[in-house]
Design a protein around this motif. Structure first.
Motif, PDB file in Angstrom:
ATOM      1  N   LEU A 161       0.795  -1.258  -0.005  1.00  0.00           N
ATOM      2  CA  LEU A 161      -0.036   0.103   0.055  1.00  0.00           C
ATOM      3  C   LEU A 161       0.828   1.244  -0.060  1.00  0.00           C
ATOM      4  O   LEU A 161       1.835   1.329   0.993  1.00  0.00           O
ATOM      5  N   ALA A 162       0.620   2.013  -0.992  1.00  0.00           N
ATOM      6  CA  ALA A 162       1.396   3.392  -1.285  1.00  0.00           C
ATOM      7  C   ALA A 162       1.037   4.527  -0.180  1.00  0.00           C
ATOM      8  O   ALA A 162      -0.210   4.455   0.078  1.00  0.00           O
ATOM      9  N   HIS A 163       1.670   5.211   0.429  1.00  0.00           N
ATOM     10  CA  HIS A 163       1.623   6.310   1.422  1.00  0.00           C
ATOM     11  C   HIS A 163       0.296   6.221   2.187  1.00  0.00           C
ATOM     12  O   HIS A 163      -0.731   7.015   1.756  1.00  0.00           O
ATOM     13  N   PRO A 164       0.000   5.280   2.932  1.00  0.00           N
ATOM     14  CA  PRO A 164      -1.090   4.973   3.837  1.00  0.00           C
ATOM     15  C   PRO A 164      -1.753   6.276   4.204  1.00  0.00           C
ATOM     16  O   PRO A 164      -3.124   6.220   4.497  1.00  0.00           O
ATOM     17  N   ALA A 165      -0.965   7.379   4.575  1.00  0.00           N
ATOM     18  CA  ALA A 165      -1.731   8.457   5.190  1.00  0.00           C
ATOM     19  C   ALA A 165      -2.084   9.323   4.495  1.00  0.00           C
ATOM     20  O   ALA A 165      -2.501  10.616   4.761  1.00  0.00           O
ATOM     21  N   ARG A 166      -2.407   9.171   3.170  1.00  0.00           N
ATOM     22  CA  ARG A 166      -2.683  10.205   2.353  1.00  0.00           C
ATOM     23  C   ARG A 166      -4.077  10.123   1.883  1.00  0.00           C
ATOM     24  O   ARG A 166      -4.549  10.845   0.935  1.00  0.00           O
ATOM     25  N   TYR A 167      -5.061   9.225   2.458  1.00  0.00           N
ATOM     26  CA  TYR A 167      -6.254   8.941   1.786  1.00  0.00           C
ATOM     27  C   TYR A 167      -7.317   9.598   2.599  1.00  0.00           C
ATOM     28  O   TYR A 167      -6.907  10.070   3.999  1.00  0.00           O
ATOM     29  N   ARG A 168      -8.501   9.544   2.396  1.00  0.00           N
ATOM     30  CA  ARG A 168      -9.560   9.863   3.172  1.00  0.00           C
ATOM     31  C   ARG A 168      -9.878   9.058   4.372  1.00  0.00           C
ATOM     32  O   ARG A 168     -10.635   9.613   5.392  1.00  0.00           O
ATOM     33  N   LEU A 169      -9.466   7.725   4.439  1.00  0.00           N
ATOM     34  CA  LEU A 169      -9.640   7.015   5.533  1.00  0.00           C
ATOM     35  C   LEU A 169      -8.473   6.982   6.294  1.00  0.00           C
ATOM     36  O   LEU A 169      -7.376   6.815   5.708  1.00  0.00           O
TER      37      LEU A 169
END
Length: 233
Positions: A161-169
């Motif tokens: 999983l790429a950059h996990p802290a860049r998403y809305r969840l």
């Protein structure tokens, strides 16, 4: 290590990583200080939305003394062959070059959230990945994260999983969901502030790395370079 080689590995109960993959021990040793000087498993060229031609990216990788490199253009592996050729030229001149691994960044849906998956160390000519290497995201059931993971594994690669802290969840929910689907790991160290000179973001990267460690998953790092310098984004 030949880029894009098809790697054999034994099936285990999910979500255990394919331990036989030769990239596994490299990712097991990833630390916050590894990028951008030693390792870079996330960067882009003009073959998708980057500013560097593949040859120019290879030039910088050699000049920086990278040990391992994967170019992860969006839905494309077109940069792989020119990268191989340029690195071979350096090698013939006696220069030390990085181990080049095949890479791609694929869009998919995870828990109803649009995310990006890094495929690393796969056979770029494998039929399972063909729908994901046509320059844009797929539609329908193939867009689901589980389908993407299966395609990457079928091609002998690792799915992270790429950059996990860049998403809305929240990142901890997405990482848990990815683990349940059999992902091999995630990008633990990333510059979420997107500074000119790359460095991992404090706290959030530590939290991601700790969760991956608890789950027994692999950690990766990369600059996500889209500009003209491999030292930053």
């Amino acid at each position: 290590m030949p880029a894009g080689a098809a790697f054999a590995w034994s099936r285990r109960p999910l979500p255990v990583a394919p331990d036989g993959h030769p990239l596994v021990p490299v990712l097991q040793g990833v630390q916050p200080s590894c990028c951008p000087g030693r390792l870079n498993f996330h960067c882009h060229t003009t073959c998708s939305d980057g500013s560097l031609r593949p040859e120019w990216l290879a030039d910088q990788a050699v000049d920086r003394g990278l040990e391992h490199l994967a170019v992860t253009d969006h839905h494309s592996t077109a940069a792989l062959e020119p990268l191989q050729r340029r690195l071979a030229q350096y090698r013939e001149r006696g220069r030390t070059v990085p181990n080049l691994w095949s890479g791609v960044e694929i869009s998919c849906l995870l828990e109803g959230c649009l995310v990006h998956v890094l495929g690393l160390g796969f056979d770029p000519g494998h039929a399972a990945l063909a729908p994901y290497l046509e320059g844009s995201a797929v539609v329908g059931p193939a867009l689901r994260a589980g389908a993407v993971r299966r395609a990457i594994h079928a091609a002998g690669g690792l799915a992270l999983l790429a950059h996990p802290a860049r998403y809305r969840l929240p990142h901890h929910l997405l990482i848990s969901a990815a683990a349940d689907l059999g992902f091999d790991g995630a990008e633990a160290y990333y510059d979420y502030e997107q500074r000119e000179s790359w460095r991992p973001s404090p706290l959030v990267c530590d939290a991601i790395a700790a969760q991956l460690d608890r789950l027994g998953l692999l950690t990766s790092c990369g600059t996500d370079t889209h500009g003209l310098g491999l030292g930053g984004r």
